[in-house]
Design an enzyme around this catalytic site. Structure first.
Site, PDB file in Angstrom:
ATOM      1  CG  ASP A  12      -1.896   1.075   1.311  1.00 31.64           C
ATOM      2  OD1 ASP A  12      -2.944   0.874   1.952  1.00 31.64           O
ATOM      3  OD2 ASP A  12      -1.663   2.152   0.741  1.00 31.64           O
ATOM      4  CG  ASP A 107      -2.895   3.345  -2.364  1.00 27.08           C
ATOM      5  OD1 ASP A 107      -3.963   2.722  -2.273  1.00 27.08           O
ATOM      6  OD2 ASP A 107      -2.342   3.885  -1.396  1.00 27.08           O
ATOM      7  CD  GLU A 108      -5.362  -1.296   0.036  1.00 23.38           C
ATOM      8  OE1 GLU A 108      -5.733  -2.064   0.893  1.00 23.38           O
ATOM      9  OE2 GLU A 108      -5.937  -0.209  -0.197  1.00 23.38           O
TER      10      GLU A 108
HETATM   11  P1  TTP Z   1      -5.292   4.877   1.271  1.00 27.02           P
HETATM   12  O1  TTP Z   1      -4.238   3.882   0.892  1.00 27.02           O
HETATM   13  O2  TTP Z   1      -6.385   4.448   2.193  1.00 27.02           O
HETATM   14  O3  TTP Z   1      -4.612   6.143   1.949  1.00 27.02           O
HETATM   15  P2  TTP Z   1      -3.238   6.854   1.602  1.00 27.02           P
HETATM   16  O4  TTP Z   1      -2.451   6.097   0.590  1.00 27.02           O
HETATM   17  O5  TTP Z   1      -3.519   8.272   1.250  1.00 27.02           O
HETATM   18  O6  TTP Z   1      -2.499   6.860   2.998  1.00 27.02           O
HETATM   19  P3  TTP Z   1      -1.837   5.646   3.760  1.00 27.02           P
HETATM   20  O7  TTP Z   1      -0.372   6.009   3.901  1.00 27.02           O
HETATM   21  O8  TTP Z   1      -2.524   5.600   5.086  1.00 27.02           O
HETATM   22  O9  TTP Z   1      -2.043   4.422   2.926  1.00 27.02           O
HETATM   23  O10 TTP Z   1      -5.992   5.442  -0.031  1.00 27.02           O
HETATM   24  C1  TTP Z   1      -5.292   5.632  -1.246  1.00 27.02           C
HETATM   25  C2  TTP Z   1      -5.786   6.857  -1.958  1.00 27.02           C
HETATM   26  O11 TTP Z   1      -7.191   6.754  -2.183  1.00 27.02           O
HETATM   27  C3  TTP Z   1      -5.599   8.133  -1.174  1.00 27.02           C
HETATM   28  O12 TTP Z   1      -4.306   8.691  -1.382  1.00 27.02           O
HETATM   29  C4  TTP Z   1      -6.701   8.994  -1.683  1.00 27.02           C
HETATM   30  C5  TTP Z   1      -7.809   8.037  -2.065  1.00 27.02           C
HETATM   31  N1  TTP Z   1      -8.849   8.037  -1.028  1.00 27.02           N
HETATM   32  C6  TTP Z   1      -9.950   8.876  -1.200  1.00 27.02           C
HETATM   33  O13 TTP Z   1     -10.061   9.558  -2.222  1.00 27.02           O
HETATM   34  N2  TTP Z   1     -10.901   8.902  -0.213  1.00 27.02           N
HETATM   35  C7  TTP Z   1     -10.810   8.170   0.937  1.00 27.02           C
HETATM   36  O14 TTP Z   1     -11.689   8.240   1.814  1.00 27.02           O
HETATM   37  C8  TTP Z   1      -9.657   7.304   1.092  1.00 27.02           C
HETATM   38  C9  TTP Z   1      -9.499   6.470   2.343  1.00 27.02           C
HETATM   39  C10 TTP Z   1      -8.719   7.283   0.090  1.00 27.02           C
HETATM   40 MG    MG Z   2      -2.175   4.037   0.745  1.00 27.04          MG
END
Ligand code: TTP
Ligand code: MG
Length: 369
Positions: A12, A107-108
């Protein structure tokens, strides 16, 4: 019976959208960056850089609240196309190591690397290599979790963010799960957590103590599954996504209709939904199909193909309308309308196609960059 132990990696990216923005705008590095809707409208935060998270800003929070918490933050709009391109890069990296890649979002992803490694130690080395490739090719950091099942691999990747690499071995799993707060269990949202807490359940150890039967009574099938997770049992396979063949939307009408203008309005709505989905996926498609089901359930489809393809509703509609007027005779009523784009190809190819066929539009798009 114990299944053969697997090696699962969950990867991720860290603060994905915000990290891409900091990568592309070095002046924002080390600063609070918030990506999402604008605070002076009714937007929400898509994500926040780790610097902004220190102020309590998080995803899905109203941007206005984020502004109140962190007025010095840089607020940026979402650049979905750029994130999608990065996503394609990282998915390509994953596919170099296994065909068993299950993306969960841009991203995951889960990777089943059982066939590529001997044991979790080697899976950790592989995860380290994947993180290195991501950094080298995208200048972004990712966090990785390694374990013998999906649930634990996902929790592991979240343990040491950002830039983390965590393994949960079979031996460690039991103690780890016993101490784990219930909210962290897969499928436990706010409602389920509150419900469990009224029963005095806070951790994995409490879940195990309550037992499968009682959990099933309280939460149904999900309760039984939760009990197995608490025992470290999760046999869900890593499921690679099937290749998408088409993007379509259809609607069965509440009342059959005969009015052609009304049908056109519905087609406009459907085409717009298809356009949005295509843009989200970064795709366009060669063939546009109109689907009509008459009130007597007979089904008719009309397909039109063109080399430059279809992506925008504005380009679909004249074709759909002309097909429709050829089908409608005023006698039969319509009960379902559908719009599908198939023969999909990547948007990059679509833009190249347009560059050749409509140079004026291309230069307009460029100047808006
Ligand atoms: P995530 O992987 O949940 O969050 P992140 O990558 O920003 O942070 P982390 O380091 O905790 O992994 O989500 C990936 C992307 O998806 C995030 O950058 C933006 C988008 N997203 C939204 O648009 N709305 C949301 O509510 C979430 C959780 C994510
Ligand atoms: Mg992320």
């Amino acid at each position: 019976m114990q299944e053969q132990k697997r090696a699962i990696i969950h990867i991720d990216l860290d603060a994905f959208y915000a990290s891409v923005e900091q990568r592309d705008h070095p002046e924002y590095r080390g600063k609070p960056v918030i990506v999402g809707g604008s605070p002076d409208r009714r937007g929400v935060v898509a994500t926040a850089s780790y610097e902004a998270r220190q102020f309590g800003v998080h995803s899905a929070m109203p941007s206005r609240t984020a502004f109140r918490l962190c007025p010095s933050a840089v607020f940026l709009p979402v650049r979905f196309e750029v994130y999608r391109a990065v996503s394609q890069q990282i998915m390509a990296i994953f596919h170099q190591h296994t065909v068993l890649v299950e993306p969960l979002s841009l991203d995951e992803a889960f990777l089943d690397v059982t066939e590529s490694v001997h044991g979790l130690d080697e899976a950790v080395q592989l995860a380290r290599e994947i993180k290195r490739q991501i950094r080298e090719q995208t200048e972004l950091t990712a966090s990785a979790g390694v374990s013998y099942c999906k649930f634990l691999a996902k929790i592991a990747s979240d343990r040491n963010k950002p830039d983390g690499l965590t393994v949960i071995t079979t031996q460690e799993a039991s103690a780890f799960l016993e101490a784990l707060p219930i909210e962290k269990f897969f499928g436990v949202g706010k409602v389920t957590a509150a419900r469990l807490r009224t029963l005095g359940i806070q951790t994995g150890a409490d879940l195990k103590r309550l037992g499968e039967l009682r959990l099933r009574e309280v939460l149904g099938k999900h309760g039984a599954q939760l009990y197995h997770y608490a025992c470290g049992e999760d046999n869900r396979p890593v499921e690679p996504v099937r290749v998408r063949k088409s993007v379509g939307k259809e609607v069965t009408l509440e009342h059959d209709i005969r009015d052609q203008e009304q049908m056109e309005r519905i087609l406009e709505k459907l085409a717009t939904q298809v356009e949005h989905r295509l843009i989200e996926l970064g795709l366009a498609g060669k063939t546009l199909t109109l689907k009509v089901r008459w009130s007597n359930f007979d089904l008719l489809t009309r397909a039109i193909s063109r080399p430059q393809g279809f992506q925008q509703a504005g380009e679909m509609l004249p074709v759909l309308y002309s097909q429709l007027s050829r089908l409608i005779d005023g006698k039969q009523a319509v009960r379902l309308l559908g719009v599908t784009v198939s023969g999909l190809f990547s948007q990059e190819a679509w833009l190249r196609e347009r560059q050749v066929s409509t140079p004026s539009l291309w230069s307009k798009e460029l100047s808006q960059e």
